[in-house]
Design a protein around this motif. Structure first.
Motif, mmCIF file in Angstrom:
data_model
loop_
_atom_site.group_PDB
_atom_site.id
_atom_site.type_symbol
_atom_site.label_atom_id
_atom_site.label_comp_id
_atom_site.label_asym_id
_atom_site.label_seq_id
_atom_site.Cartn_x
_atom_site.Cartn_y
_atom_site.Cartn_z
ATOM 1 N N MET A 19 67.650 -8.184 6.329
ATOM 2 C CA MET A 19 67.530 -9.558 6.804
ATOM 3 C C MET A 19 67.932 -9.711 8.275
ATOM 4 O O MET A 19 67.306 -10.458 9.023
ATOM 5 C CB MET A 19 68.365 -10.493 5.933
ATOM 6 N N ARG A 20 68.960 -8.980 8.678
ATOM 7 C CA ARG A 20 69.392 -9.113 10.071
ATOM 8 C C ARG A 20 68.293 -8.655 11.018
ATOM 9 O O ARG A 20 68.015 -9.278 12.044
ATOM 10 C CB ARG A 20 70.662 -8.292 10.305
ATOM 11 N N PHE A 21 67.680 -7.570 10.621
ATOM 12 C CA PHE A 21 66.592 -6.999 11.406
ATOM 13 C C PHE A 21 65.421 -7.975 11.464
ATOM 14 O O PHE A 21 64.855 -8.236 12.533
ATOM 15 C CB PHE A 21 66.187 -5.668 10.778
ATOM 16 N N ALA A 22 65.070 -8.542 10.311
ATOM 17 C CA ALA A 22 63.974 -9.509 10.252
ATOM 18 C C ALA A 22 64.231 -10.657 11.224
ATOM 19 O O ALA A 22 63.339 -11.114 11.934
ATOM 20 C CB ALA A 22 63.821 -10.039 8.830
ATOM 21 N N ASP A 49 58.715 -13.193 14.933
ATOM 22 C CA ASP A 49 58.408 -14.505 15.489
ATOM 23 C C ASP A 49 58.433 -15.538 14.374
ATOM 24 O O ASP A 49 58.656 -16.711 14.586
ATOM 25 C CB ASP A 49 56.995 -14.510 16.100
ATOM 26 N N ARG A 50 58.141 -15.030 13.146
ATOM 27 C CA ARG A 50 58.018 -15.956 12.022
ATOM 28 C C ARG A 50 58.438 -15.208 10.765
ATOM 29 O O ARG A 50 58.151 -14.022 10.608
ATOM 30 C CB ARG A 50 56.551 -16.397 11.888
ATOM 31 N N VAL A 51 59.147 -15.901 9.877
ATOM 32 C CA VAL A 51 59.542 -15.319 8.596
ATOM 33 C C VAL A 51 58.906 -16.140 7.491
ATOM 34 O O VAL A 51 58.909 -17.371 7.544
ATOM 35 C CB VAL A 51 61.080 -15.316 8.435
ATOM 36 N N CYS A 52 58.304 -15.438 6.518
ATOM 37 C CA CYS A 52 57.690 -16.142 5.403
ATOM 38 C C CYS A 52 58.423 -15.775 4.126
ATOM 39 O O CYS A 52 58.548 -14.591 3.806
ATOM 40 C CB CYS A 52 56.225 -15.747 5.241
ATOM 41 N N PHE A 53 58.916 -16.768 3.428
ATOM 42 C CA PHE A 53 59.526 -16.489 2.139
ATOM 43 C C PHE A 53 58.444 -16.601 1.073
ATOM 44 O O PHE A 53 57.761 -17.609 0.943
ATOM 45 C CB PHE A 53 60.675 -17.459 1.840
ATOM 46 N N GLU A 107 65.393 -18.161 12.891
ATOM 47 C CA GLU A 107 66.672 -18.876 12.993
ATOM 48 C C GLU A 107 66.770 -19.969 11.941
ATOM 49 O O GLU A 107 67.748 -20.094 11.230
ATOM 50 C CB GLU A 107 66.797 -19.520 14.382
ATOM 51 N N ARG A 108 65.688 -20.739 11.838
ATOM 52 C CA ARG A 108 65.723 -21.878 10.939
ATOM 53 C C ARG A 108 65.752 -21.412 9.473
ATOM 54 O O ARG A 108 66.569 -21.869 8.672
ATOM 55 C CB ARG A 108 64.515 -22.786 11.150
ATOM 56 N N ILE A 109 64.876 -20.449 9.146
ATOM 57 C CA ILE A 109 64.823 -19.997 7.756
ATOM 58 C C ILE A 109 66.188 -19.457 7.322
ATOM 59 O O ILE A 109 66.665 -19.745 6.234
ATOM 60 C CB ILE A 109 63.751 -18.893 7.581
ATOM 61 N N ARG A 144 66.863 -20.785 -0.422
ATOM 62 C CA ARG A 144 68.320 -20.748 -0.305
ATOM 63 C C ARG A 144 68.898 -19.790 -1.342
ATOM 64 O O ARG A 144 69.718 -18.939 -1.039
ATOM 65 C CB ARG A 144 68.857 -22.163 -0.514
ATOM 66 N N GLU A 145 68.416 -19.954 -2.558
ATOM 67 C CA GLU A 145 68.896 -19.103 -3.658
ATOM 68 C C GLU A 145 68.684 -17.625 -3.346
ATOM 69 O O GLU A 145 69.589 -16.810 -3.473
ATOM 70 C CB GLU A 145 68.082 -19.422 -4.913
#
Ligand code: ATP
Ligand code: MG
Lengths: 230, 221, 269
Positions: free
Chosen positions: C224-227, C232-236, C249-251, C261-262
């Protein structure tokens, strides 16, 4: 005319149909020889496998040599050896029995390897657990090793049974009247070999396809964890 | 000692046995690769054809096949001499059994290897020749070694279609001298020695193949 | 170092047309629906990370892009090329030639490296450029040495994969994929098969790639830290759909969806 059945040479088809009963009589001999030979191979192979694990070095090495020798020489020559040499020493056996012994000897070399692989695949921990329970060597084999080994070796053994089945025609050279022997005799009398030989081929093909399917099923049915002997 | 007088004739037979065995192994291996590759990589028609070949020659007895060829080949105008018939029969047999070895080894190449090749856009032929076969061939060698020994043993059956191989010579000498024990013991020992030589040769070939496929001898992390 | 990679189209025209676009894609394995009406687009040069629980279909997305898996419904385009041909046959509904053309724009780095064990490191990296792109051996080797230097393994070029550590193998695999000059590079959990102390060297290489090149990157990772650093964008991703996406940052600091969150709580501890 053979076994009371006459052949009809009008067309290949009528010819084939007319000699089928004769060949089926030969088939029973083929099946008997394979069954008896395989039973012998199963017993003898186990004996070889156990002797090879003997703690006495000389016994283990001699067994290893015998097995290797049996495995590396042709069935046909072994058969001739038994058929011609045994009578010189006063042992006269019926041709069928000689054939069965030859098949059993040759294949015991294969089955002993299968047993050996099966025994060696049993994890060390199983032997140690048996020792910890104070079981004797014999009890360990009977209750722990062989039951776990059986489901693993059945498919391979089955394949050897099929292989042996296909080698039984060799017995015809020492006058055993199995399928090929009969087909050749029919050929000699009618001067038409191809139909009887083709029929023998087809019967073998059907036989091996059925056996292979049977082994496949057996493999699925057998419990993976092992089969208790008692 | 009579047995010394048998040796020249038996040795001649052994040469015939060796020639038939080696020729059959060579031709059979080519057939095995063709049929094995066809089973794995071929389209439906090609792989079914290869399957039929394999099943027919594995499913019917070799001795039956040899007799069949012996009587059938002249009928189609090919008045083969027995040696050719013997080599054809044995080669077809080796090819059928060998194709199972080739197929098994090709299927045992990890799927991930094919996927990596696909990701690099290799074509089918290139994937087969450069990625799958080099890895599979190393795995095939022990089984091919056994098949070679099997071929040597089965070559004795050609004596029954009147080829003067080792077994045939043994029979002839025995019929004249009735000295069964000596003749057959010599013959068995002859086959045993030839098996040992063949085994050694197959080991050497295996080592060459392993080096040819360029696998490193020792791995360290 | 830029010269060892493909030239990318300039950013202005790129912003308009996505390089990867899934439109209503449905993917099933028999009765199991893995992607359900999936919509997803990646702009040229963008670095996108997919995160999500195990079995949610992340690898499937990458494998479809690499043409390792077919899909049943919807449209997928890569650099404007649709995966399905109008009269395409077979599970991929496309000819081999068409798939070949698509694959020429994509590369993939696998979780288990999948190097060719019978080829030296150099050969692993040169084989495809020589055989597929038609480069001469000398050109291919030149390119390979540059790339191996970039991943810090030029001195290992004559070793075989079995003689390398997992981290080194994965770096070779990255060089191997880059040697084909793809526009899009896919990473499927590139560090999951590695011992913890070897993860860093591989992430380092990917981080450099991400910061110094305008290669489009699609990553699946549990790091996660690396991601957070490289994307530029993270998709859950969950149950075959994107539940939430946005700037890393926001995610990671303020996820809007309870499921996100879970998940983040469970992986970040
Ligand atoms: N070849 C296949 N056949 C059948 N089902 C498959 C196949 N490949 C994947 N699946 C199923 O598809 C679903 C998604 O798999 P996928 O590998 O894409 O998950 P993932 O998100 O990458 O998970 P992980 O984090 O464990 O790698 C899983 O339920 C998996 O069991
Ligand atoms: Mg995955």
């Amino acid at each position: 005319m053979m076994y009371g059945y006459a052949w009809d040479l009008t067309t290949p088809l009528t010819y084939a149909a007319s000699i089928l009963p004769i060949l089926l009589i030969g088939l029973t001999v083929t099946l008997q020889a394979a069954a008896a030979g395989f039973a012998l191979a199963l017993v003898l192979g186990l004996v070889f496998a156990l002797l090879r694990r003997s703690r006495i070095k000389a016994v283990a090495l001699t067994t290893a040599f015998v097995v290797e020798f049996l495995r590396d020489t042709p069935l046909l020559v072994q058969l001739f050896f038994l058929y011609y040499v045994l009578p010189d020493y006063g042992i006269t056996l019926p041709a069928f029995l000689t054939g069965v012994i030859a098949l059993g000897l040759q294949y015991s070399a294969y089955t002993s390897e299968v047993y050996r692989g099966g025994i060696e695949a049993i994890p060390r921990g199983q032997w140690e657990a048996a020792t910890a329970l104070n079981m004797t060597r014999w009890q360990t084999y009977r209750d722990i090793v062989i039951p776990q080994m059986v489901p693993r070796i059945v498919p391979t053994m089955g394949n050897y049974l099929v292989a042996m089945l296909k080698e039984t025609p060799v017995l015809s050279v020492v006058t055993v009247l199995e399928m090929l022997g009969l087909a050749n005799m029919i050929g000699e009398r009618t001067f038409e070999y191809l139909v009887p030989l083709s029929m023998v081929g087809i019967i073998f093909l059907l036989l091996t396809l059925i056996c292979s399917a049977g082994i496949h099923r057996l493999e699925k049915v057998l419990p993976k964890a092992g089969i208790p002997l008692r | 000692m009579d047995w010394l007088t048998y040796l020249p004739s038996l040795a001649q037979g052994a040469l015939v046995t060796a020639w038939i065995t080696l020729a059959s192994i060579a031709i059979g291996a080519a057939l095995a690769f063709a049929a094995g590759i066809a089973r794995v990589e071929g389209g439906r028609a090609v792989s079914t054809l290869a399957l039929c070949y394999t099943e027919v020659f594995r499913g019917t007895s070799l001795l039956v096949q040899l007799f069949w060829l012996y009587y059938a080949l002249p009928l189609v105008g090919l008045s083969f001499d027995p040696v050719t018939t013997g080599i054809v029969g044995l080669s077809l047999h080796v090819g059928a059994y060998g194709s199972e070895i080739v197929r098994g080894a090709l299927n045992a190449v990890p799927v991930a290897q094919r996927e990596a090749a696909r990701a690099l856009n290799f074509g089918r032929v290139h994937t087969l020749m450069r990625i799958c076969l080099p890895q599979a061939i190393v795995e095939m060698m022990p089984a091919f070694g056994n098949l070679a020994i099997e071929t040597l043993k089965l070559s004795s059956l050609v004596s029954l279609i009147s080829i003067a191989d080792l077994t045939f010579r043994a029979q002839s000498i025995r019929n004249i001298t009735l000295d069964s024990a000596t003749v057959y013991t010599l013959t068995l020992v002859g086959y045993f020695l030839m098996s040992l030589v063949l085994m050694l040769a197959m080991r050497l070939i295996e080592r060459m193949v392993r080096r040819g496929a360029a696998f490193p001898r020792a791995a360290h992390a | 170092m830029n010269k060892v990679l493909a030239q990318q189209p300039d950013a202005a025209s790129a912003a308009a047309a996505p390089v990867i676009e899934f439109r209503n894609v449905t993917k099933r394995f028999g009765a199991l629906t893995v992607l359900d009406d999936f919509n997803f687009a990646v702009a040229p040069g963008e670095k996108v990370t997919l995160i999500g629980p195990s079995g949610s279909g992340k690898s499937t997305v990458l494998r479809i892009l690499m043409t390792l898996e077919p899909f049943q419904e919807g449209q997928l385009t890569l650099a404007g090329i649709p995966y399905h041909e109008p009269n395409g046959k077979g599970p991929f509904r496309a000819s081999d030639r068409h798939l070949h053309q698509i694959r020429s724009h994509v590369g993939m780095v696998f979780q288990s490296f999948n190097l060719f064990p019978h080829m030296s490191v150099l050969r692993n990296v040169t084989e495809a450029p020589a055989a597929v792109l038609g480069l001469s051996r000398a050109e291919a080797e030149c390119r390979a040495i540059d790339l191996l230097r970039m991943v810090g393994l030029a001195d290992k070029k004559d070793h075989y994969p079995a003689q390398l550590s997992g981290g080194q193998q994965q770096r070779v695999a990255i060089a191997r994929a880059l040697a084909m000059r793809p526009r899009v590079l896919l990473f499927d959990e590139p560090t999951s098969a590695l011992d913890p102390q070897l993860v860093g060297e591989v992430l380092g290489v990917i981080r450099n790639l991400a910061s110094e090149h305008d290669l489009t990157m699609l990553l699946v990772t549990h790091e996660m830290r690396f991601a957070r650093e490289v994307s530029d964008r993270v998709c859950f991703f969950d149950k075959g759909r994107i539940v939430e996406e946005g700037e890393p940052e926001r995610i990671f600091t303020a996820p809007a969806e309870p499921r996100t969150r879970e998940f983040l709580q469970s992986v970040l501890g």
